[in-house]
Scaffold this active site. Structure first.
Site, PDB file in Angstrom:
ATOM      1  N   TRP A   1      20.301  54.951  19.483  1.00  0.00           N
ATOM      2  CA  TRP A   1      19.044  54.243  19.276  1.00  0.00           C
ATOM      3  C   TRP A   1      17.833  55.143  19.635  1.00  0.00           C
ATOM      4  O   TRP A   1      17.617  55.838  20.670  1.00  0.00           O
ATOM      5  CB  TRP A   1      18.916  52.983  19.728  1.00  0.00           C
ATOM      6  CG  TRP A   1      17.682  52.346  19.750  1.00  0.00           C
ATOM      7  CD1 TRP A   1      16.339  52.525  20.581  1.00  0.00           C
ATOM      8  CD2 TRP A   1      17.184  51.430  18.698  1.00  0.00           C
ATOM      9  NE1 TRP A   1      15.485  51.906  20.206  1.00  0.00           N
ATOM     10  CE2 TRP A   1      15.773  51.168  19.113  1.00  0.00           C
ATOM     11  CE3 TRP A   1      17.666  50.744  17.393  1.00  0.00           C
ATOM     12  CZ2 TRP A   1      15.121  49.993  18.272  1.00  0.00           C
ATOM     13  CZ3 TRP A   1      17.010  49.980  16.783  1.00  0.00           C
ATOM     14  CH2 TRP A   1      15.589  49.601  17.074  1.00  0.00           C
TER      15      TRP A   1
ATOM     16  N   ASN B   1      13.263  54.696  18.903  1.00  0.00           N
ATOM     17  CA  ASN B   1      12.117  54.112  18.500  1.00  0.00           C
ATOM     18  C   ASN B   1      11.001  55.037  18.491  1.00  0.00           C
ATOM     19  O   ASN B   1      10.825  56.046  18.411  1.00  0.00           O
ATOM     20  CB  ASN B   1      11.916  52.571  18.881  1.00  0.00           C
ATOM     21  CG  ASN B   1      11.720  52.226  20.271  1.00  0.00           C
ATOM     22  OD1 ASN B   1      12.670  52.124  20.887  1.00  0.00           O
ATOM     23  ND2 ASN B   1      10.558  51.886  20.788  1.00  0.00           N
ATOM     24  N   ASP B   2       9.750  54.805  19.052  1.00  0.00           N
ATOM     25  CA  ASP B   2       8.530  55.472  19.061  1.00  0.00           C
ATOM     26  C   ASP B   2       8.598  56.775  19.488  1.00  0.00           C
ATOM     27  O   ASP B   2       9.276  57.004  20.577  1.00  0.00           O
ATOM     28  CB  ASP B   2       7.389  54.717  20.044  1.00  0.00           C
ATOM     29  CG  ASP B   2       7.381  53.342  20.224  1.00  0.00           C
ATOM     30  OD1 ASP B   2       7.837  52.654  19.235  1.00  0.00           O
ATOM     31  OD2 ASP B   2       6.677  52.787  21.010  1.00  0.00           O
TER      32      ASP B   2
ATOM     33  N   GLN C   1      11.498  57.406  22.623  1.00  0.00           N
ATOM     34  CA  GLN C   1      12.009  56.210  22.892  1.00  0.00           C
ATOM     35  C   GLN C   1      13.694  56.151  22.631  1.00  0.00           C
ATOM     36  O   GLN C   1      13.975  56.032  21.474  1.00  0.00           O
ATOM     37  CB  GLN C   1      11.433  54.946  22.560  1.00  0.00           C
ATOM     38  CG  GLN C   1       9.973  54.688  23.060  1.00  0.00           C
ATOM     39  CD  GLN C   1      10.107  54.256  24.609  1.00  0.00           C
ATOM     40  OE1 GLN C   1      10.548  53.094  25.036  1.00  0.00           O
ATOM     41  NE2 GLN C   1       9.762  55.116  25.487  1.00  0.00           N
TER      42      GLN C   1
ATOM     43  N   TRP D   1      18.120  48.960  20.909  1.00  0.00           N
ATOM     44  CA  TRP D   1      17.273  48.894  21.834  1.00  0.00           C
ATOM     45  C   TRP D   1      17.642  48.431  23.211  1.00  0.00           C
ATOM     46  O   TRP D   1      18.393  47.451  23.234  1.00  0.00           O
ATOM     47  CB  TRP D   1      15.956  48.072  21.554  1.00  0.00           C
ATOM     48  CG  TRP D   1      14.734  48.392  22.574  1.00  0.00           C
ATOM     49  CD1 TRP D   1      13.818  49.047  21.963  1.00  0.00           C
ATOM     50  CD2 TRP D   1      14.663  47.587  23.636  1.00  0.00           C
ATOM     51  NE1 TRP D   1      13.087  49.020  23.147  1.00  0.00           N
ATOM     52  CE2 TRP D   1      13.157  48.096  24.094  1.00  0.00           C
ATOM     53  CE3 TRP D   1      15.257  46.788  24.516  1.00  0.00           C
ATOM     54  CZ2 TRP D   1      12.547  47.841  25.190  1.00  0.00           C
ATOM     55  CZ3 TRP D   1      14.671  46.155  25.663  1.00  0.00           C
ATOM     56  CH2 TRP D   1      13.378  46.730  26.085  1.00  0.00           C
TER      57      TRP D   1
ATOM     58  N   PHE E   1       8.959  53.459  29.119  1.00  0.00           N
ATOM     59  CA  PHE E   1       8.311  53.021  27.787  1.00  0.00           C
ATOM     60  C   PHE E   1       7.306  54.355  27.436  1.00  0.00           C
ATOM     61  O   PHE E   1       7.205  55.310  27.876  1.00  0.00           O
ATOM     62  CB  PHE E   1       7.486  51.555  27.963  1.00  0.00           C
ATOM     63  CG  PHE E   1       8.435  50.676  27.532  1.00  0.00           C
ATOM     64  CD1 PHE E   1       9.737  50.553  27.988  1.00  0.00           C
ATOM     65  CD2 PHE E   1       7.921  49.521  27.504  1.00  0.00           C
ATOM     66  CE1 PHE E   1      10.661  49.241  27.483  1.00  0.00           C
ATOM     67  CE2 PHE E   1       8.602  48.238  27.164  1.00  0.00           C
ATOM     68  CZ  PHE E   1       9.779  47.981  27.414  1.00  0.00           C
TER      69      PHE E   1
ATOM     70  N   ARG F   1       0.611  48.643  28.232  1.00  0.00           N
ATOM     71  CA  ARG F   1       1.425  49.781  27.893  1.00  0.00           C
ATOM     72  C   ARG F   1       0.863  50.863  26.854  1.00  0.00           C
ATOM     73  O   ARG F   1      -0.208  50.703  26.392  1.00  0.00           O
ATOM     74  CB  ARG F   1       2.811  49.071  27.402  1.00  0.00           C
ATOM     75  CG  ARG F   1       2.581  48.451  26.110  1.00  0.00           C
ATOM     76  CD  ARG F   1       3.964  47.778  25.870  1.00  0.00           C
ATOM     77  NE  ARG F   1       3.956  47.160  24.514  1.00  0.00           N
ATOM     78  CZ  ARG F   1       3.789  45.847  24.443  1.00  0.00           C
ATOM     79  NH1 ARG F   1       3.687  45.158  25.773  1.00  0.00           N
ATOM     80  NH2 ARG F   1       3.899  45.100  23.482  1.00  0.00           N
ATOM     81  N   ASP F   2       1.574  51.855  27.155  1.00  0.00           N
ATOM     82  CA  ASP F   2       1.655  52.920  25.996  1.00  0.00           C
ATOM     83  C   ASP F   2       0.481  53.795  26.287  1.00  0.00           C
ATOM     84  O   ASP F   2      -0.385  54.169  25.305  1.00  0.00           O
ATOM     85  CB  ASP F   2       1.604  52.338  24.388  1.00  0.00           C
ATOM     86  CG  ASP F   2       2.768  51.417  24.350  1.00  0.00           C
ATOM     87  OD1 ASP F   2       3.626  51.627  25.037  1.00  0.00           O
ATOM     88  OD2 ASP F   2       2.779  50.753  23.537  1.00  0.00           O
TER      89      ASP F   2
ATOM     90  N   GLU G   1      -0.214  47.924  20.170  1.00  0.00           N
ATOM     91  CA  GLU G   1       0.364  48.680  20.828  1.00  0.00           C
ATOM     92  C   GLU G   1       0.148  50.305  20.332  1.00  0.00           C
ATOM     93  O   GLU G   1      -0.498  50.337  19.487  1.00  0.00           O
ATOM     94  CB  GLU G   1       1.875  48.628  20.684  1.00  0.00           C
ATOM     95  CG  GLU G   1       2.519  47.020  20.750  1.00  0.00           C
ATOM     96  CD  GLU G   1       3.983  46.787  20.571  1.00  0.00           C
ATOM     97  OE1 GLU G   1       4.729  46.270  21.204  1.00  0.00           O
ATOM     98  OE2 GLU G   1       4.339  47.251  19.259  1.00  0.00           O
TER      99      GLU G   1
ATOM    100  N   TRP H   1       9.998  46.882  13.099  1.00  0.00           N
ATOM    101  CA  TRP H   1      10.669  46.111  14.085  1.00  0.00           C
ATOM    102  C   TRP H   1      11.322  44.966  13.490  1.00  0.00           C
ATOM    103  O   TRP H   1      12.217  44.090  14.067  1.00  0.00           O
ATOM    104  CB  TRP H   1       9.742  45.566  15.307  1.00  0.00           C
ATOM    105  CG  TRP H   1       9.712  46.579  16.383  1.00  0.00           C
ATOM    106  CD1 TRP H   1       8.234  47.187  16.696  1.00  0.00           C
ATOM    107  CD2 TRP H   1      10.465  47.158  17.147  1.00  0.00           C
ATOM    108  NE1 TRP H   1       8.384  48.008  17.809  1.00  0.00           N
ATOM    109  CE2 TRP H   1       9.696  47.890  18.067  1.00  0.00           C
ATOM    110  CE3 TRP H   1      11.949  46.723  17.487  1.00  0.00           C
ATOM    111  CZ2 TRP H   1      10.595  48.660  19.031  1.00  0.00           C
ATOM    112  CZ3 TRP H   1      12.761  47.442  18.525  1.00  0.00           C
ATOM    113  CH2 TRP H   1      11.769  48.585  19.278  1.00  0.00           C
TER     114      TRP H   1
END
Ligand code: FRU
Length: 489
Positions: free
Chosen positions: A35, A37-38, A54, A62, A94, A163-164, A216, A305
């Site tokens: 998997w 993601n970002d 990610q 996830w 993250f 976050r981020d 985000e 998502w």
């Protein structure tokens, strides 16, 4: 576990093996397995572009979030490396960014040397609740191995949602600047630091624009004009999930100014827009420390998502968008971000399109089209992968909409998947269309790149028949180029 990781590390050396399954993107990055993601920590350092992402090293949903890693010399051909920063002692890693600490301001590099420093959100969930805070890790060997800073966290508000971080060096202020999201408050906070360790709040941006979901993955970046002799602008890009106009995850941007402390959004027409008007581009961030003169480059997660965990791909799940060079356009319709896909180095066999006659190609391929005349109906192209299945891309002058319709494109994946995504057309801009068609996606750039629209598709075949159409029933006048694209693997 170490056996599994060892094996994938070994296989990561042989990049052409394992990249030929159905739907496997050929001109977009995807991890060999599991998997993603970002994108995270996009940075250029010593001749290499780094893409961290990610990543779940243990499965195709996830979880166990860690930073995967790949490197490239041209932003297109990626070589996957072992996991860079793994989950550790209950702390997931993250989204965040990587900077090159040229002057060893952090003291984390070997004395007198430069090194890479990652600033990421640490995420913990236990009986005491959920905690997100900002942490450092550093690498003294070009990103190959990473060590967590022992003084972590470096920024902790004791919040469940914070976050981020996106960090860059501010040459004027001679300090680091961090943009970081307070997702539930729809705010981006700006901090500064002399050493990446101590952070002082400078200002807050938001709520503004769309606030239907969490904010985000912010990114504050400087964007040059596409025309000569115009000043740069600053752009604040922020992810919204859920609640984006096309449903689920989306990315809005604000054009404005940054005075070293505060970002102020402009009120001119077009200053608030979407970096992507399709459903599948999320948490795009820009590369840090690009060579002088190179325009900013944005790269996103080609997904949403709403259905990310349902994509019918194996043994990997998730892929990145093509990289896009950024500039801005200012014209009668207002101001807009302009995106140019970085794809030309992959072009192979060329065909000039001089008429609306249909032709067939195997994905991946690129089409650069210009539709002639000012039809008042719909003109466009259908990409047929068999007699019943096609994706339709068109300009609708009645509604002044550009659109991609994937309702008949193939596997439907989830109820939110079969949709027609739209963007407003500006009659004063060009009616050009650039399409990058891969085995499981269509990325469109229209009206001189001021509209980017990225959508996943899952057709039963890579063989694609291009059929030009118009609502009047007459064949439209179209010209342009078609290129086969060479696989990056
Ligand atoms: C966005 C996001 C980020 C977070 C990461 C976790 O897609 O939710 O806000 O850092 O994914 O994987």
């Amino acid at each position: 576990m170490s056996l599994v990781l060892g094996l994938s590390t070994l296989l990561a050396g042989a990049q052409s093996v394992g990249y030929d399954q159905p739907y496997r993107p050929q001109v977009h990055f995807s991890p060999r397995e599991h998997w993603t993601n970002d994108p995270n920590g996009l940075v250029y350092f010593r001749g290499e572009y780094h893409l961290f992402f990610q990543y779940n090293p243990f499965g195709d949903v996830w979880g166990h979030m860690s930073w995967g890693h790949a490197v490239s010399s041209d932003l297109l051909h990626w070589r996957e490396l072992p996991v860079a920063i793994p989950e550790k002692d209950g702390e997931m890693v993250f989204t965040g960014s990587v900077v090159v600490d040229h002057a060893n301001s952090s003291g984390l590099c070997t004395a007198g040397m430069e090194c890479m420093v990652a600033i990421y959100t640490g995420y913990r969930k236990d009986a005491k609740g959920t905690l997100q805070n900002q942490n450092l890790a550093y690498s003294r060997d070009n990103g190959r191995t990473w060590t967590r800073y022992e003084g972590n966290p470096v920024l902790d508000l004791h919040m469940s949602d914070f976050r981020d971080p996106s960090v860059f060096w501010d040459e004027k202020g001679k300090h680091w600047v961090m943009a970081v999201a307070l997702p539930l408050e729809h705010k981006v906070r700006l901090y500064r630091s002399p050493d990446l360790k101590q952070w002082t709040q400078m200002s807050e941006f938001g709520p503004m624009g769309d606030v239907a979901g969490d904010w985000e993955c912010p990114d504050l970046l400087r964007v040059p004009s596409g025309a000569k002799n115009r000043d740069d602008v600053w752009v604040m890009k922020v992810g919204l999930n859920p609640g984006a106009p096309q449903g689920g995850s989306g990315e809005q941007y604000f054009v404005g100014s940054f005075d070293g402390t505060r970002f102020t959004a402009s009120t001119q027409p077009g200053a608030h827009g979407w970096t992507n008007y399709g459903k599948d581009d999320y948490c795009a961030i820009s590369f840090n420390h690009l060579p002088a003169g190179q325009k900013p480059v944005l790269l996103g997660w080609m997904n949403n998502w709403q259905y990310a965990s349902k994509l019918p791909t194996s043994p990997w799940r998730g892929q990145m968008s093509v990289p896009r060079s950024l500039s801005y356009v200012k014209d009668g319709a207002g101001i807009a971000l302009r995106q140019e896909p970085v794809i030309a180095p992959l072009r192979g066999e060329h065909m000039a399109i001089a008429s609306s006659a249909e032709f067939t190609r195997d994905a991946p391929f690129e089409l650069d089209l210009k539709f002639d005349g000012h039809a008042d109906g719909i003109v466009g192209v259908r990409l047929y992968t068999d007699n019943e299945h096609f994706s339709e891309i068109g300009f609708d002058r009645k509604k002044d909409e550009f659109y991609i319709d994937r309702t008949h494109s193939g596997a439907t994946v989830a109820p939110e998947f079969p949709v027609r995504t739209v963007a407003q057309l500006h009659p004063e801009r060009l009616f050009d269309l650039r399409l990058i068609v891969d085995r499981s996606s269509v990325e469109a750039f229209a009206q001189d790149g001021t509209i980017a629209m990225t959508n996943l598709i899952f057709p039963g075949s890579t063989r694609t028949r291009m059929v030009f159409f118009s609502s009047s029933g007459q064949k439209p006048r179209v010209r342009g180029d078609a290129w086969a694209l060479r696989s990056i693997w």
